[in-house]
Design a protein around this motif. Structure first.
Motif: not given
Length: 595
Positions: A146-169
């Motif tokens: 629904n919103m395939p924008h990965n950069k925030i997960a790539d850049r903030k994943g270590h801070q617990g914002w969000m991460k990609r897992e399979g078909p979900h964020f």
């Protein structure tokens, strides 16, 4: 002429220069590739390209003819926008805004194109779009497609914002200043401010990220309005709304935020990087205007006890002292202040030259209104509306707010409006089969909210409501906030500051009044543009409900077919007076193959 014999090294110099040029060109292409793929510049240029493609489809004359034909009653289907326009926001166009002044972030504020410069087309969903995950599960995960924008997960994943897992964020609930999770952070704040018990109800989260702070405050019955500017490569607000958390796109720049004075019980900044003391503390003054007397201001991150920011931290404390804010605590890099319940202690001598506004200032006027460098007076409003004096939640929802009494017959009008909407909402649910009260509807907008009676009648539903008070109508938004609800000022002759596909249900009473001047009665814009904008905001399988006179409902039904909806028209509830008809239209997913 004879041939000149040269050494071999001289003879091949042209060949070497040509080889150098080819090599330089090749390495330049490689560098450009890495620049576009691995840096924000690539996203900015991509956004610019998308906007250029979108704008290239706008033909003012063709646009005018299409609107005229539809308004004349002929059936025409409005075409799709280009496929790359899936995230288009007309008033937050990075390509156009980048040409504006950067002073006080002016270029990142709302700047709407003229209607004739806006293409009349329907925003398509991205490939693979799915009906959103329902609340409350959506707080923790959404569909990646629904919103395939990965950069925030790539850049903030270590801070617990969000991460990609399979078909979900997935959203673990973290943030830059609370990587261990919003729950733990909120519990820490609860040591100093009354998070529980209904004392605090409305909050403002500035520079909110993906709005985990506001999302997790909901379990404490605190309703948070989150905002951040458009970010073409992170789409923070788009993620927040997909999660089902109240949010909109905004920038604290040169104008007041579109809220009334003294609206929020709590104002929060977690590494929002707002320079509160710059420009003679203009941004701190705006926060003070928005914060209810007796309310709390929480700032986490720079400059609070931050390395190499001693001067900024000292200035921040000096402004708070000048306004007589009570320092509640400094806990690590978090500071908590409490605003005085009465008028500010100004005038007093202070290094920022802060003064009270004169009596002519209306602190609640905030639609395209430039920031002022004076402190709003609290004494201009009578009655109990300070934190600790206003009724606790949920009692404040039904109690007549003090600021309602400023209107003629305000108490009677407020009580009648509350009763009317309880009756109407029951009719919507029981007779029109609208999915209110079910997990299918989470994000709701009331485009002509008045006192927020529609939202108040939904108090038991798993929804939040964006109560919009039109900028040219009576300024009743302060009453809505006093009730413990949230909303915003807006002029519906302009696009709204949200991403496409962000509301499950949009409700409007008196839709034609939104396009007319309230004094002259003349049209300022048209219903075709307004319905196209509603289509942009509405999620697939979302519902539009319109109440108006029969003639207007007929117009809206005709235009709704042009935007590919299938409207149905119903009689009003028997108990209601007047000639109202009710239109219900669903934006079905199967009709979204527009190209």
């Amino acid at each position: 002429m004879g041939h000149l014999n040269l050494p071999a090294s001289k003879r091949n110099s042209r060949q070497w220069r040509l080889l150098d040029l080819v090599s330089a060109f090749f390495f330049g292409l490689v560098f450009l590739f890495f620049l576009l793929v691995f840096t924000p510049l690539g996203d900015s240029l991509a956004a610019s390209g998308r906007q250029t493609l979108l704008l290239s489809t706008a033909d003012p004359q063709q646009r005018h003819r299409l609107i005229a034909v539809i308004e004349a009653g002929q059936q025409r289907t409005i075409e799709a926008c280009p496929a790359d326009a899936v995230d288009h926001m007309p008033c937050e166009d990075p390509r156009l805004n980048s040409q504006l002044s950067r002073e006080m972030n002016y270029y990142r504020e709302r700047h709407c194109p003229r209607p004739e410069d806006t293409p009349l087309c329907l925003i398509p969903p991205p490939d693979g779009y799915r009906i959103p995950v329902q609340w409350p599960e959506s707080l923790h995960k959404i569909w990646h497609s629904n919103m395939p924008h990965n950069k925030i997960a790539d850049r903030k994943g270590h801070q617990g914002w969000m991460k990609r897992e399979g078909p979900h964020f997935l959203f673990p609930g973290g943030g830059t200043m609370f990587p261990d999770g919003a729950v733990q952070y909120i519990e820490k704040l609860g040591q100093y401010i009354p998070i529980n018990g209904g004392v605090l109800r409305t909050a403002l989260d500035m520079g909110c990220g993906v709005a985990s702070f506001g999302g997790y405050l909901l379990s404490n019955d605190i309703l948070t309005m989150s905002f951040a500017p458009r970010d073409s490569h992170k789409a923070q607000i788009q993620f927040a709304l997909e999660r089902g958390v109240p949010a909109f796109v905004a920038m604290l720049g040169t104008r007041r935020l579109p809220f009334p004075a003294f609206a929020f019980d709590l104002v929060h900044c977690s590494r929002c990087l707002i320079p509160f003391t710059a420009y003679n503390a203009t941004y701190f003054i705006e926060v003070d205007r928005l914060l209810r007397p007796g309310g709390y201001l929480v700032i986490s991150g720079p400059p609070v006890q931050w390395p190499k920011q001693d001067k900024e931290w000292s200035d921040l404390q000096a402004v708070a002292r000048a306004l007589c804010y009570e320092l509640i605590a400094v806990d690590g890099n978090t500071v908590i202040w409490k605003k005085p319940a009465g008028d500010s202690c100004l005038p007093n001598q202070n290094e920022f030259g802060l003064e009270l506004c004169d009596d002519s200032d209306d602190p609640s006027y905030a639609w395209y209104f430039k920031l002022k460098k004076c402190i709003s007076r609290t004494s201009s409003f009578k009655g109990e509306y300070a934190v600790g004096m206003i009724p606790k939640w949920p009692q404040r929802l039904s109690a007549t707010p003090a600021r309602a009494t400023l209107l003629k017959n305000g108490v009677d009008v407020f009580e009648a409006d509350t009763r009317r909407w309880v009756r109407r909402v029951a009719f919507y649910k029981n007779s029109l089969n609208i999915k209110l009260g079910t997990p299918a509807i989470r994000n709701v907008m009331d485009m002509n909210a008045f006192f927020g009676g529609f939202a108040a009648a939904l108090k038991s539903d798993p929804v939040w409501v964006m109560n919009v008070v039109p900028a040219r109508k009576p300024a009743t938004l302060d009453v809505i906030f006093d009730r413990g609800l949230v909303g915003i000022y807006h002029d519906w002759c302009e696009p709204f500051s949200t991403y496409p596909r962000t509301y499950d249900l949009i409700h409007v009473t008196g839709i034609e009044s939104l396009t007319k001047d309230p004094v002259s009665g003349k049209s300022r814009c048209n219903l075709v543009d307004l319905l196209v904008e509603i289509d942009r905001m509405l999620r697939p399988e979302g519902t539009l409900v319109v109440r108006d006179g029969p003639e207007v409902i007929d117009k809206v039904a005709h235009i709704a077919r042009s935007v590919r909806w299938k409207p149905t028209v119903h009689d009003k509830e028997v108990e209601s007076h007047g000639r109202d008809k009710i239109l219900v239209a669903v934006k079905t997913l199967k009709n979204l193959n527009l190209c």
